[in-house]
Design an enzyme around this catalytic site. Structure first.
Site, mmCIF file in Angstrom:
data_model
loop_
_atom_site.group_PDB
_atom_site.id
_atom_site.type_symbol
_atom_site.label_atom_id
_atom_site.label_comp_id
_atom_site.label_asym_id
_atom_site.label_seq_id
_atom_site.Cartn_x
_atom_site.Cartn_y
_atom_site.Cartn_z
ATOM 1 N N CYS A 54 6.994 -0.989 5.315
ATOM 2 C CA CYS A 54 7.596 0.148 5.994
ATOM 3 C C CYS A 54 6.896 0.312 7.343
ATOM 4 O O CYS A 54 5.785 -0.168 7.543
ATOM 5 C CB CYS A 54 7.447 1.409 5.141
ATOM 6 S SG CYS A 54 8.574 2.749 5.613
ATOM 7 N N THR A 123 -0.160 3.438 9.344
ATOM 8 C CA THR A 123 -0.936 4.489 10.000
ATOM 9 C C THR A 123 -0.170 5.032 11.208
ATOM 10 O O THR A 123 0.677 4.359 11.790
ATOM 11 C CB THR A 123 -2.303 3.940 10.460
ATOM 12 O OG1 THR A 123 -2.106 2.694 11.147
ATOM 13 C CG2 THR A 123 -3.223 3.718 9.279
ATOM 14 N N VAL A 150 -2.032 -0.569 3.323
ATOM 15 C CA VAL A 150 -1.965 0.241 4.542
ATOM 16 C C VAL A 150 -1.837 -0.637 5.772
ATOM 17 O O VAL A 150 -2.619 -1.567 5.973
ATOM 18 C CB VAL A 150 -3.199 1.156 4.663
ATOM 19 C CG1 VAL A 150 -3.086 2.023 5.918
ATOM 20 C CG2 VAL A 150 -3.339 2.039 3.428
ATOM 21 N N LYS A 151 -0.864 -0.317 6.601
ATOM 22 C CA LYS A 151 -0.646 -1.056 7.845
ATOM 23 C C LYS A 151 -1.538 -0.511 8.961
ATOM 24 O O LYS A 151 -1.540 0.695 9.236
ATOM 25 C CB LYS A 151 0.813 -0.952 8.275
ATOM 26 C CG LYS A 151 1.769 -1.839 7.499
ATOM 27 C CD LYS A 151 3.148 -1.802 8.146
ATOM 28 C CE LYS A 151 4.076 -2.835 7.542
ATOM 29 N NZ LYS A 151 5.398 -2.825 8.181
ATOM 30 N N ILE A 152 -2.259 -1.427 9.594
ATOM 31 C CA ILE A 152 -3.115 -1.108 10.735
ATOM 32 C C ILE A 152 -2.774 -2.107 11.840
ATOM 33 O O ILE A 152 -2.612 -3.300 11.567
ATOM 34 C CB ILE A 152 -4.602 -1.204 10.346
ATOM 35 C CG1 ILE A 152 -4.944 -0.176 9.264
ATOM 36 C CG2 ILE A 152 -5.502 -1.001 11.569
ATOM 37 C CD1 ILE A 152 -6.372 -0.262 8.752
#
Length: 369
Positions: A54, A123, A150-152
């Site tokens: 996402c 994020t 988690v996307k960073i």
């Protein structure tokens, strides 16, 4: 109660779908759905999908697709949290959407011991210059559900955050990433984070990091560059740039034994899936692409080791310095990641989606008279 979907690998005619066959014959090639929309994700799971990604644009679209539900929920949240800002309330909805999607993937997460069954939460793009803030939000998102990844962003600041978040036990999906150099820097940072965890006696077994290469967005950018510079390349050549980059990254990751998988995202053609079948990696097409591949009965043999045509590779390398920057493992220095053309374009798009989410909340809380 957690809703589950059986892997229905046949279509309405009783024939096995191409994606069903792919996930059966090449289980190491993990199919993820590029959306947290629950209806789409449920159908993708029925085709063998074992994860979902996402981003702010996708989250906004999922909320808009079920606006009556989320409008009512925003009003409830506003009553429960009278001092919350528009941004706070919008991100609260994104979190709830993500938790719902994560539940659908819990069976795959448990079956794979954490390697798959992941739901990506990105994020806040407004934090892209603050490593400490990215780490703090990553920890918050990781606590939403055991199978959240988690996307960073894969900028210099983001890579610093990725190492620290990994050390703190967050499984990371690097995003805003278009080049082999970014993917390698991400994998190296994750190795450092995992090694620090092991040295501290902390578990690493159920962590499942991925490094995204947004292959279609690289293609988009090179087409912009070619048009701007008046270059006339052979038809179709520019559709192979992202494929060439991700195949090179996959080769390097395999040779070096990184504990991070490459992930293909930002689909523009079916090559962004069909050329990668058979690899130990993640392919994350939008739902619409999955549906089209199945309806068109696309053949999906293993092609991860099939090289890109040398003439195409030579043309891209000779004519486009930005392709060389994307293809070579040392093509960009970390200080250059954030300023690379597709990085700027994508970050601006994510920031715009964030602003649109704020506006959506504003329209609910302060409707036009």
């Amino acid at each position: 109660m957690t809703q589950t979907f059986d892997a229905a690998t046949t279509d309405v005619t009783g024939s096995e779908t191409p994606l069903g066959r792919m996930t059966r014959e090449y289980p190491q090639t993990a199919l993820w759905n590029d959306s947290a929309d629950p209806e789409q994700l449920g159908r993708a799971i029925s085709w063998g999908a074992v994860g979902a990604t996402c981003n702010p644009v996708i989250a906004l679209a999922a909320i808009q697709a079920d606006l009556p539900r989320w409008t009512a929920r925003l009003r409830e949240l506003a009553d429960e949290r009278p001092t919350a800002t528009e941004s706070d309330l919008g991100w609260a909805v994104v979190e709830e959407l993500s938790v719902d999607a994560a539940r659908l993937l819990q069976p795959a997460f448990e079956a794979s011991a954490g390697r798959n069954g992941r739901l990506s939460v990105q994020t806040d793009p407004r934090l892209h210059r603050d490593a400490a803030a990215l780490v703090a939000q990553a920890e918050r998102f990781a606590a939403l559900a055991p199978n959240v990844i988690v996307k960073i962003p894969a900028t210099k600041t983001g890579v610093e955050a990725i190492e620290e978040a990994t050390f703190r036990g967050v499984s990371v999906n690097a995003t805003v990433s278009f080049t082999v150099a970014q993917a390698v820097a991400v994998a190296e940072a994750i190795e450092r984070g995992l090694d620090r965890r092991a040295a501290a006696g902390l578990p690493v077994e159920e962590m499942g990091a991925v490094a995204t290469i947004m292959v279609g967005r690289l293609d988009d950018w090179l087409k912009v560059v070619a048009a701007r510079e008046g270059l006339l390349l052979p038809p179709g050549v520019l559709d192979w740039a992202g494929v060439a980059a991700i195949k090179n990254a996959y080769r390097i990751f395999t040779e070096r034994g990184y504990r991070t998988r490459v992930l293909s995202a930002a689909f523009r053609t079916h090559l962004h899936l069909s050329e990668l079948v058979g690899g130990d990696l993640v392919i994350s097409p939008p739902f619409e692409w999955q549906d089209s591949i199945n309806r068109n009965r696309l053949a999906l043999p293993a092609r991860i080791d099939a090289p890109v045509d040398p003439e195409i590779l030579d043309t891209l390398t000779r004519t486009l310095p930005d392709f060389r920057a994307a293809y070579e493992p040392d093509g960009l220095a970390p200080e250059e990641f954030a300023g690379f053309g597709p990085s700027l374009r994508t970050l601006r798009q994510f920031l715009d989606a964030d602003a649109q989410l704020d506006q959506l909340v504003r329209d609910v809380l302060v409707p036009a008279p």
